[in-house]
Every structure is written in structure tokens, then in C-alpha cells.
Enzyme design. Sequence first.
Site, short mmCIF file in Angstrom:
data_model
loop_
_atom_site.label_atom_id
_atom_site.label_comp_id
_atom_site.label_asym_id
_atom_site.label_seq_id
_atom_site.Cartn_x
_atom_site.Cartn_y
_atom_site.Cartn_z
N LYS A 105 -28.15 -25.44 -15.49
CA LYS A 105 -26.77 -25.20 -15.05
C LYS A 105 -26.76 -24.16 -13.93
O LYS A 105 -27.76 -23.45 -13.73
CB LYS A 105 -25.92 -24.74 -16.23
CG LYS A 105 -26.38 -23.42 -16.85
CD LYS A 105 -25.74 -23.18 -18.21
CE LYS A 105 -26.22 -21.89 -18.83
NZ LYS A 105 -25.80 -21.76 -20.24
N ARG B 19 -17.17 -19.66 -28.92
CA ARG B 19 -16.92 -20.10 -27.55
C ARG B 19 -16.55 -21.57 -27.62
O ARG B 19 -15.42 -21.91 -27.95
CB ARG B 19 -18.17 -19.82 -26.69
CG ARG B 19 -17.97 -20.04 -25.20
CD ARG B 19 -19.20 -19.66 -24.37
NE ARG B 19 -20.37 -20.53 -24.58
CZ ARG B 19 -21.49 -20.47 -23.89
NH1 ARG B 19 -21.64 -19.55 -22.95
NH2 ARG B 19 -22.50 -21.28 -24.14
N TYR C 211 -21.37 2.40 6.08
CA TYR C 211 -19.98 2.74 5.77
C TYR C 211 -19.87 3.98 4.90
O TYR C 211 -20.59 4.12 3.92
CB TYR C 211 -19.30 1.58 5.04
CG TYR C 211 -19.11 0.36 5.89
CD1 TYR C 211 -18.34 0.41 7.06
CD2 TYR C 211 -19.67 -0.86 5.52
CE1 TYR C 211 -18.15 -0.72 7.84
CE2 TYR C 211 -19.49 -2.00 6.29
CZ TYR C 211 -18.72 -1.93 7.45
OH TYR C 211 -18.54 -3.04 8.21
N MET D 217 -21.79 -6.35 3.95
CA MET D 217 -21.63 -7.76 3.59
C MET D 217 -22.86 -8.59 3.98
O MET D 217 -23.29 -9.45 3.21
CB MET D 217 -20.37 -8.32 4.27
CG MET D 217 -19.98 -9.69 3.75
SD MET D 217 -18.51 -10.36 4.54
CE MET D 217 -17.22 -9.37 3.82
C1 LIG Z 1 -26.95 -21.43 -21.04
C2 LIG Z 1 -27.20 -22.06 -22.36
C3 LIG Z 1 -28.52 -22.13 -22.89
C4 LIG Z 1 -29.71 -21.47 -22.23
O1 LIG Z 1 -29.73 -20.09 -22.49
P1 LIG Z 1 -30.97 -19.16 -22.05
O2 LIG Z 1 -30.69 -17.88 -22.74
O3 LIG Z 1 -30.92 -19.03 -20.57
O4 LIG Z 1 -32.21 -19.83 -22.52
C5 LIG Z 1 -28.69 -22.84 -24.06
N1 LIG Z 1 -27.66 -23.41 -24.70
C6 LIG Z 1 -26.39 -23.35 -24.24
C7 LIG Z 1 -25.29 -24.01 -25.01
C8 LIG Z 1 -26.12 -22.66 -23.06
O5 LIG Z 1 -24.86 -22.56 -22.62
#
Ligand SMILES: *Cc1c(COP(=O)(O)O)cnc(C)c1O
Length: 389
Positions: free
Chosen positions: A39, A138, A267, A315
Amino acid sequence: MPDPQARAWVEIDPVALAQNTRAIRSYLGAQTELLAVIKADAYGHGAVAVAEVVLAQGATWLGVATLGEAIQLRRAGIGAPILLLGGVDTAQQVQALLYWRVEPTLATWEHLRLFTQVAQTAGTILPVHLDVDTGMSRFGVPWHEAIPLIQAVWHSPGVRLASLYSHLATADDPDPQGVYLQQQRFRQVLQEVQRLGIPCPKVHLANSAGMLLDRHLHYDMVRVGLALYGYAPAPHLEGILPLHPVMGVRARITQIKEIAPGTGVSYGHRFVATQPMRLATVGIGYADGVPRGLSNRMTALVRGRRVRQVGMITMDQLMLDVTAVPEVQVGQIVTLIGREGNHQITAQDWANDLDTITWEILCGFKHRLPRILSASPVPVSLGAIASES
Ligand SMILES: *Cc1c(COP(=O)(O)O)cnc(C)c1O
């Protein structure tokens, strides 16, 4: 090799990524699959390039957060199964899931209604992965409400239960109590599913920290992000696997000047030279993902030496004190994250300095920085890695 046009870039080491993947793969039992969590553009590393390497090294599933991330992989020709960890809420999105063969998470009765309706209209069956919330609070159906939803999925003609999973909230905590409470809740659900005779092909619970913490958390699959990219999720989980940071961040010096004592830099003049100083301006800044909070605190590597950053990070540019490296010239490549000689700067160092986590640093580098595959000190080509599988 660095793009000769680029003022700054993110360098990905495919050999380190392949080594991490292999180390994780060989740590898992033969019956446990590896889902590579890619992701957020593979935590900033570039999802397509990462997917190709990890799949060649034994990962069998990919995990993404959004439908757009999944489609990007399919468009690039990646055919591996993809689990969408985030939610979808519209019929159009579910049609896209079916079209692109992306398998969604099912967390609510709303999802079940929507998925069933769209799949039945399309005359097909959508594989779904049921997320049980055992303590993360969550996404996912609360564990004490999970069974009726699982039964309904079982009886719904448009969907097929492909896996049951849960996500750990505290697996990087030195105190494992929270993990085992979640596992116990998860186990209760699994036992009830088994008692009811509901077929469930796959069960998974562990992220990187869970995988490293206890093999009893591995089940049929682990969902690993951070460890693939070369970092342990917590100090007490270091050294269990040999992990090598995959990402480097480099930029070029665009100007060098000598400044006199009393001269303010950047700055607000939050740095003032106390002696004659050789100052290098570097073409990278907070719009590229170098946190402004590291101003006057971070270091960089120049020609194998560690130098300090001075003045506020701006920046697009920042300044380094290169007084001790008189031979540097404009165009010199500097390392912000990565290794030079005996020195190394990691995303974890930045995270520690900023009181945040490595994950946030890695995925904080903006797309303004091109992603470049590095030539690694280990003489293995990308082609060689791919053919080793
Ligand atoms: C992001 C995520 C992971 C991976 O987590 P890491 O700590 O980076 O290994 C696994 N399962 C779910 C549901 C996630 O959202």
C-alpha cells in the site's frame, strides 16, 4: 543509475529487497504464505517495481489500501492475487473489483449487501476476506458480532469467504499481552466457525511485528510491510531476521559558498555561523519529504563523511556545513538516507529524532522525487534475481 537530470531522487535497492523477502520467506513454515503489503506505493518505494521483486522471491499475495493502488498493479501486468485492505462503498467500485480481479475486505453488513448485489447482477462470485476486529478498533466486524455476519456470507450466493483475518494493534509493544488477548478473541471466532462447519480456506493475523514476535501468529499467511523494506518494527524485534534497508535518498549539491562568522543561514537565521564556514546548498527540501522538523538536527553523508545540516530546511533546498570536506564541488551527490563508506543514515534514525515511526518517514517521500533502481554493492542484476525464483 541516477537520472542525470534529477536534482534529488529515491533510490531503491532491488537486491536488498530480494534478500529481505527471501529471509522472511525462509522464516515462514512451508504452509504459510507471504502477502506483501505494498500500500501507499509500497511505503514510498514504488509499488510496481516492488511487486515484481517480491513475487519473484516467494510472496504469493499483494496487499493494498485502495482500489486505485490495485488497478495500478493490474495495469502494469501484475497478475498475483490482490487483497484490498481498505473499504469500498459504491456499486461502481465493486464492478471495478470484479473487472480487475481484486479481492475486497468485508467488514460490515452493508458490504455484504453491496457485494452480493453487484456480483449477482454480474452473474459471478466475489471472493471476500472477512476482517474481524479483535482489538484494533479500526476496520472490521467486532469479534463478538462476527459469527452472524460470517454465517450470512456463507449463505450468500454472490460472495465466497476466501479468508478470515484480523489486525494486531500492539504487536510492536515489548509487552505481548495485548497481542495474546487479540489472538484469544480471534481463536474464539475461528473455533465457532469450525464448529458451525463453515469452510474457510485461509486465516491470517500477523503484520511484520506479529510475524517476528511469535510463530504461533503466522497461521496460513502473514501480511508483511515494514520488514520487506528492511526495518524491524521495534528495537526488541531487531536481529531476528537479517533485514537491509531498501530505500536511499540522495540529492545533488547545487551551490557552494564560503560564509563569514556572524552570517545567518536560511529563513529566520535560526543558524548563525560562528566561524568561517563552507556551505553547500542541496536540491531537496520539505516538499520532497525531508521533514522541516529535522532542521539544524539532521546529518548527511558527503564523500563518505558525515556532515551536519544547518539552518531551516526550506521547501526545495537545504544547506549543509561542508567545511570539513573541502574537495566537494557543485554536482556532488549527497546521501540523506543510505550508506556511504562506514556511515549509514536510516529512516529509523529520522523517525527516532522526530519521535515518529519509520513507516511515516518511508511513505513521506513525495512523487516529485523519481524512484530509481540502484546498482547495489552486491553484484547481482535484477534479471538474475528474477530468474532465481
Ligand atoms: C499496513 C498493514 C499491514 C502491514 O503492517 P507492517 O507493520 O508494515 O508489516 C498488515 N495488515 C494490515 C491490515 C495493514 O493495514
